[in-house]
Design a protein around this motif. Sequence first.
Motif, PDB file in Angstrom:
ATOM      1  N   ARG A 174     -20.434  23.056 103.333  1.00 40.45           N
ATOM      2  CA  ARG A 174     -20.532  24.254 104.623  1.00 40.45           C
ATOM      3  C   ARG A 174     -21.192  24.327 104.284  1.00 40.45           C
ATOM      4  O   ARG A 174     -21.952  25.680 104.394  1.00 40.45           O
ATOM      5  CB  ARG A 174     -19.333  25.398 103.917  1.00 40.45           C
ATOM      6  CG  ARG A 174     -17.589  24.398 104.346  1.00 40.45           C
ATOM      7  CD  ARG A 174     -17.173  26.442 103.682  1.00 40.45           C
ATOM      8  NE  ARG A 174     -16.766  27.729 104.644  1.00 40.45           N
ATOM      9  CZ  ARG A 174     -16.580  28.487 104.593  1.00 40.45           C
ATOM     10  NH1 ARG A 174     -15.643  28.646 103.534  1.00 40.45           N
ATOM     11  NH2 ARG A 174     -16.230  29.076 106.087  1.00 40.45           N
ATOM     12  N   LYS A 194     -18.970  37.326 107.346  1.00 39.34           N
ATOM     13  CA  LYS A 194     -16.890  37.303 107.239  1.00 39.34           C
ATOM     14  C   LYS A 194     -16.345  36.878 106.600  1.00 39.34           C
ATOM     15  O   LYS A 194     -15.722  37.312 106.112  1.00 39.34           O
ATOM     16  CB  LYS A 194     -16.832  36.996 109.261  1.00 39.34           C
ATOM     17  CG  LYS A 194     -15.896  37.155 109.652  1.00 39.34           C
ATOM     18  CD  LYS A 194     -14.789  36.311 110.529  1.00 39.34           C
ATOM     19  CE  LYS A 194     -13.570  36.244 111.104  1.00 39.34           C
ATOM     20  NZ  LYS A 194     -13.375  35.852 112.102  1.00 39.34           N
ATOM     21  N   ARG A 195     -15.956  35.733 105.977  1.00 40.92           N
ATOM     22  CA  ARG A 195     -16.080  35.560 104.994  1.00 40.92           C
ATOM     23  C   ARG A 195     -16.236  36.491 103.571  1.00 40.92           C
ATOM     24  O   ARG A 195     -15.123  36.448 102.504  1.00 40.92           O
ATOM     25  CB  ARG A 195     -16.038  33.354 104.552  1.00 40.92           C
ATOM     26  CG  ARG A 195     -15.422  33.313 103.023  1.00 40.92           C
ATOM     27  CD  ARG A 195     -14.271  32.766 103.609  1.00 40.92           C
ATOM     28  NE  ARG A 195     -13.738  32.513 102.074  1.00 40.92           N
ATOM     29  CZ  ARG A 195     -12.329  32.898 101.900  1.00 40.92           C
ATOM     30  NH1 ARG A 195     -11.620  33.428 102.029  1.00 40.92           N
ATOM     31  NH2 ARG A 195     -11.910  31.897 101.120  1.00 40.92           N
ATOM     32  N   GLU A 212     -16.372  32.134  94.702  1.00 41.80           N
ATOM     33  CA  GLU A 212     -17.174  32.055  96.357  1.00 41.80           C
ATOM     34  C   GLU A 212     -17.159  33.130  96.876  1.00 41.80           C
ATOM     35  O   GLU A 212     -19.050  32.877  97.555  1.00 41.80           O
ATOM     36  CB  GLU A 212     -15.842  31.947  97.101  1.00 41.80           C
ATOM     37  CG  GLU A 212     -16.566  31.106  98.974  1.00 41.80           C
ATOM     38  CD  GLU A 212     -15.098  30.791  98.962  1.00 41.80           C
ATOM     39  OE1 GLU A 212     -14.932  30.387 100.467  1.00 41.80           O
ATOM     40  OE2 GLU A 212     -13.793  31.044  99.192  1.00 41.80           O
ATOM     41  N   LEU A 240     -21.544  32.835  98.165  1.00 43.17           N
ATOM     42  CA  LEU A 240     -21.647  33.779 100.258  1.00 43.17           C
ATOM     43  C   LEU A 240     -22.590  34.382  99.877  1.00 43.17           C
ATOM     44  O   LEU A 240     -23.711  35.101 100.757  1.00 43.17           O
ATOM     45  CB  LEU A 240     -20.805  33.841 100.138  1.00 43.17           C
ATOM     46  CG  LEU A 240     -19.353  32.605 100.638  1.00 43.17           C
ATOM     47  CD1 LEU A 240     -18.548  33.346 100.858  1.00 43.17           C
ATOM     48  CD2 LEU A 240     -20.130  32.119 101.736  1.00 43.17           C
ATOM     49  N   ASP A 270     -20.797  33.940 109.950  1.00 46.86           N
ATOM     50  CA  ASP A 270     -19.580  33.424 109.231  1.00 46.86           C
ATOM     51  C   ASP A 270     -19.545  33.673 108.521  1.00 46.86           C
ATOM     52  O   ASP A 270     -18.246  33.517 107.771  1.00 46.86           O
ATOM     53  CB  ASP A 270     -19.286  32.003 109.030  1.00 46.86           C
ATOM     54  CG  ASP A 270     -19.407  31.711 110.837  1.00 46.86           C
ATOM     55  OD1 ASP A 270     -18.526  32.392 111.994  1.00 46.86           O
ATOM     56  OD2 ASP A 270     -19.961  30.324 111.857  1.00 46.86           O
ATOM     57  N   GLU A 305     -13.809  39.396 103.736  1.00 47.60           N
ATOM     58  CA  GLU A 305     -12.563  38.499 103.258  1.00 47.60           C
ATOM     59  C   GLU A 305     -11.649  38.545 102.445  1.00 47.60           C
ATOM     60  O   GLU A 305     -11.362  39.070 101.636  1.00 47.60           O
ATOM     61  CB  GLU A 305     -12.282  37.544 104.764  1.00 47.60           C
ATOM     62  CG  GLU A 305     -12.532  37.274 106.342  1.00 47.60           C
ATOM     63  CD  GLU A 305     -11.778  35.875 106.669  1.00 47.60           C
ATOM     64  OE1 GLU A 305     -12.614  35.302 105.942  1.00 47.60           O
ATOM     65  OE2 GLU A 305     -12.211  35.446 107.664  1.00 47.60           O
TER      66      GLU A 305
END
Length: 80
Positions: free
Chosen positions: A5, A15-16, A40, A44, A12, A19
């Motif tokens: 990724r 946004k992740r 993670e 990010l 994106d 989340e």
Amino acid sequence: MEQGRENIKFEDALKRLEEIADYMESDNLSLEESLKMFEEGMRLADFCNKKLDSAQKKISIILKDKDSNIVEEDFTLEEE
């Protein structure tokens, strides 16, 4: 951010990250799941910070001086 990724868009990734934060706020995670989500999220967050730093370096503000000449200044955030 999972393997493969590396070409993810900033939006994106953000946004992740949101989340993950929402999911981690729930009480339904095991310790292992929490650690995986945290890792993670940290990747990010690092990715987003690097993108923002890169964008800030590229930003310039074009201004007109008192003689109506166009001048370019580096963008800096003012301290409050």
